[in-house]
Structure formats: structure tokens, C-alpha cells
Design an enzyme around this catalytic site. Structure first.
Site, short mmCIF file in Angstrom:
data_model
loop_
_atom_site.label_atom_id
_atom_site.label_comp_id
_atom_site.label_asym_id
_atom_site.label_seq_id
_atom_site.Cartn_x
_atom_site.Cartn_y
_atom_site.Cartn_z
N GLY A 14 0.78 -1.23 0.00
CA GLY A 14 0.00 0.00 0.00
C GLY A 14 0.80 1.28 0.00
N GLY B 154 3.42 -3.64 -4.61
CA GLY B 154 3.16 -3.90 -6.03
C GLY B 154 3.27 -2.61 -6.81
N CYS C 17 -17.06 4.21 -27.13
CA CYS C 17 -18.40 4.81 -27.24
C CYS C 17 -18.99 4.90 -25.84
CB CYS C 17 -19.26 3.94 -28.16
SG CYS C 17 -20.83 4.70 -28.58
#
Length: 432
Positions: free
Chosen positions: A249, A293, A362
Site C-alpha cells: 500500500g 506492487g 463509445c
């Protein structure tokens, strides 16, 4: 000048990453394109590993969180750097094994692991399984009995820490889908049940309080709470847990608004608290696991796009439309995440344009950012979105039947393809 130290501007006025001209990369591999500086990835791995050596006497393991970015090549890099890995699905386990990564250095997470996933982890000898709930604990014990195995397990514990991040990425507080809560007593009851089971070996506890955290205090408090939990488990069961996984974290710099703390300062202060509590509670200092990470891969990556159109709406906004968008980076749509952007072919020019960076899907919400400062952009320019190494390729999709981009690693001034660009045939490969 840039959010990551591996970025620079060359004599042509082009953005470089790891010494490689991004315009050359765009020309050679096409866009959209993920680019990762392998040298910086390795440097970040060594920063974390060195902190374990320095503050815990080498008694620990850094485990790269695969969910940030997963492909075969990243596992080869982690094995080369003597880093463990955190895996959260059978797909991540399979990819790591396919790359030759040793299963014993894997920590297997997840709040709803299927029986098939647990069986696969047991069959392949995954080193640590982090158990999330009682149903999983019972399922794992039964599967292990069938296979004649006794896996090492850690219990995922909610320490009740508010990490002050986006509500979607806070995972340590009581109202979370992950783990056992300490406040309610369920974490201690889970330890009692696990320690009494014949076919699992309860060795530790795990916590993860959230992501993109810049304060040290929540990590220190979590360590204190977890050491108290280890003491309570020892008192109630007689089992002293040997492993303490403190998760990850650690925040990174996406824009100039972000001010991450050097990673070794986290380690220094948290290790001091772990040692202090161990002495106070009469415990051994546990084997420490960390699971960074984003902080390993995030700053090392950028994404390159080609501008297809400039659309000016007087007194409202200017859109720059690119050949990618939410299919390769959904984080703005999900979290309103902020990024720094650069025109890679005009990187030496002033950022005197304010634009909304629009994707090609879209979908009105297909944006990478709004109110972004950038050099004057027109059709044909190359846009670089910085610090996209984490949770971009990993979260990419085929929405609108868009193919996923290629991934290129750069190292020592050279580039190499590590993930091929998807083809149209890939899109229909599983269609019947």
C-alpha cells in the site's frame, strides 16, 4: 521536472524512458503502448529487499503484488531479484509457474478462493495460503486431507485501521470484504479453529490496510495491533505465530500533489515498533513479509498514445482524443485518478494548453483526465501518460471489442517486446 526519475528529454525534444526515445518506441511497436523501465523495477525491488536486510536482519521476504502488473516476464525479473510474489487467482499462479517461478515463494490471497483454485495451489506446492474466512478454512482443511498435504497458512486479519485513501481501496477497516475482524473477536476464534485442525499449519497473520498511502503512522499502528493479536493467539492457543505479513500500500507519485515517503523510512519506523512490541509482549520478532506492487512497478511504466483529433468547444473545454482510453486505463473512470501527461514529441515545450484527454470508446465517461496541463496537442502527436506501470495493463479490457496493447520493457538503453499486441483473431478465439 517529471514524476519519475527515469524520464528525461533528449536533444530532439522527445521524452525518453530509461534512455530510450519514446517516439522511436511508438514508431517501432505502435500505439497504444505500455512501456516499462526494467532497470527502475529492479532498483525498486532492491530498495525493499535491502530494507528487510537492514531492519529485520534479513529475516523476511518481499513479495511483489502480482495484481499490479502480471505477465511471464515480470515473474522472471522477480525471481532474478530474489523476490517472492503475492498471487490472487489461479491465473496468476499459472502465469508465474509458466515463467518458472518457484511455488514455494508464493503467497496466495483472495476473499473467495474456489475449491479448484485451492486444489491447484496445494497440488503445485504454493508456499503460503492466506485464509480469508471460515468457509475457506474448512474447505482448505478438507482438500489438504484429500491430497495428504499440510499447507502453511496465515489468517487475513482486519486491524481496524483507516488508511485515509479512496473508499474503494481501504481494506483494513472492519467494514471490508477481506479477512477476520479483531474487534468482533472473529480473528481470535479463527486462530483457535485453525490451530486445532489437522491438515493446515497455522504459521502467521496477514494484514493490508489499503493502497496509495503516504502516511507512516497507519503502518506503525497496524504493526502494533498485529503484534497484540499474535500475543492473544499465543495466550489462547499456545501457538506463537512465526510469520507477520504487513501487506503493502505504499504510495507513489502520480502528480506534483503526491508526496511519497522514502520506502526505507516506512521500514525503519515499522520495524522499530515490531521489535518494541515483541520485547514488551515476550514474543520473538516474527519473520516479516511485505507485499509492494504499485510502488515497485507503478513509477517504472508509461503509456503512449497517438492523438487522432483535437476538438475545441469555446468557453467550455478542449478535447484531445487518443487511440486508447478506459480499455487500457480504467482508473480515472473508477477512482478519478490523477495523472501527469506529456506530449512525447514536444516534451521540451511549455505546458500552456489545458485539455481533457478522451478515449476512443463509445462511452461519455471514457476519459484519462480533465483539466490537464499539456503542450499544445494536435492530430498525430504522441501523448505519454506517466506512472502507469500499475493497474493499467492489469485492468485492461476488450470493451467495444478493442484489442489490448503490447507491453515493451526497456533496459540498458534497449527495448524488447514482452507481451504481444492482441490481434482481431484473439478477440474471437473463444467465440463458438
Amino acid at each position: 521536472m517529471f514524476v519519475s526519475k527515469n524520464l528525461a528529454v533528449n536533444q530532439q525534444g522527445h521524452l525518453t524512458i530509461g534512455g530510450v526515445d519514446t517516439i522511436d518506441l511508438a514508431n517501432e511497436y505502435g500505439t497504444p503502448l505500455y512501456v516499462v523501465d526494467e532497470d527502475l523495477v529492479r532498483e525498486n525491488c532492491r530498495l525493499f529487499k535491502d530494507s528487510i536486510d537492514r531492519y529485520y536482519g534479513g529475516r523476511g521476504l518481499v513479495c511483489y503484488a502480482s495484481k499490479a502488473f502480471c505477465c511471464k516476464e515480470i515473474y522472471r525479473v522477480m525471481e532474478d531479484e530474489q523476490i517472492g510474489v503475492d498471487v490472487v487467482s489461479i491465473g496468476e499462479i499459472y502465469t508465474a509457474l509458466a515463467a518458472g517461478f518457484p511455488a514455494e515463494k508464493m503467497c496466495f490471497h483472495g476473499n473467495n478462493k474456489t475449491a479448484g483454485e485451492l486444489y491447484y495451489a496445494l497440488e503445485n506446492g504454493v508456499g503460503r495460503i492466506i485464509v480469508d474466512n471460515l468457509n475457506e478454512l474448512e474447505r482448505l482443511n478438507a482438500l489438504a486431507a484429500e491430497q495428504g498435504k499440510r499447507p502453511n497458512i496465515l489468517l487475513r486479519v482486519k486491524p481496524g485501521i483507516d488508511a485515509h485513501t479512496h473508499s474503494f481501496i481501504r481494506t483494513g477497516q472492519i467494514d471490508s470484504k477481506f479477512g477476520f475482524a479483531i474487534e468482533t473477536g472473529e480473528a481470535l476464534e479463527a486462530a483457535k479453529e485453525a490451530s486445532a485442525m489437522e491438515h493446515v499449519n497455522l504459521v502467521g497473520a496477514h494484514c493490508h490496510i489499503g493502497s496509495q498511502i503516504f502516511d507512516i503512522d497507519p503502518f506503525v499502528l497496524a504493526a502494533e495491533v498485529m503484534m497484540g493479536y499474535i500475543a492473544a493467539v499465543k495466550k489462547e492457543t499456545g501457538v506463537e505465530l512465526t510469520d507477520l505479513n504487513l501487506g503493502g500500500g505504499f504510495g507513489i507519485k502520480y502528480t506534483d500533489e503526491d508526496h511519497p515517503v522514502p520506502y526505507d523510512r516506512y521500514m525503519e519506523q515499522v520495524s522499530a515498533k515490531v521489535k518494541e512490541e515483541a520485547a514488551r509482549l515476550g514474543l520473538k520478532v516474527p519473520f516479516i513479509l511485505l507485499e509492494p506492487g504499485r510502488s515497485i512497478i507503478g513509477p517504472a511504466g508509461i503509456t503512449l498514445y497517438t492523438v487522432g483529433a483535437r476538438k475545441e468547444i469555446p468557453d467550455i473545454r478542449t478535447y484531445l482524443s487518443i487511440d486508447g482510453g478506459m480499455t487500457d486505463n480504467p482508473r480515472y473512470a473508477l477512482y478519478q485518478s490523477k495523472y501527469d501527461v506529456v506530449l512525447a514529441n514536444k516534451a521540451n515545450q511549455p505546458k500552456d494548453d489545458i485539455i481533457t484527454l478522451a478515449g476512443k470508446c463509445c462511452e461519455s465517461g471514457d476519459l484519462i483526465g480533465e483539466g490537464l496541463k499539456i503542450q499544445r496537442g494536435d492530430a498525430g502527436d504522441i501523448v505519454a501518460v506517466l506512472a502507469t506501470g500499475a493497474y493499467n495493463y492489469a485492468m485492461s479490457s476488450n470493451y467495444n471489442r478493442v484489442t489490448k496493447p503490447a507491453v515493451v520493457f526497456v533496459r540498458n538503453g534497449q527495448s524488447r517486446l514482452v507481451v504481444k499486441r492482441e490481434t482481431l483473431e484473439d478477440l474471437v478465439r473463444n467465440d463458438l
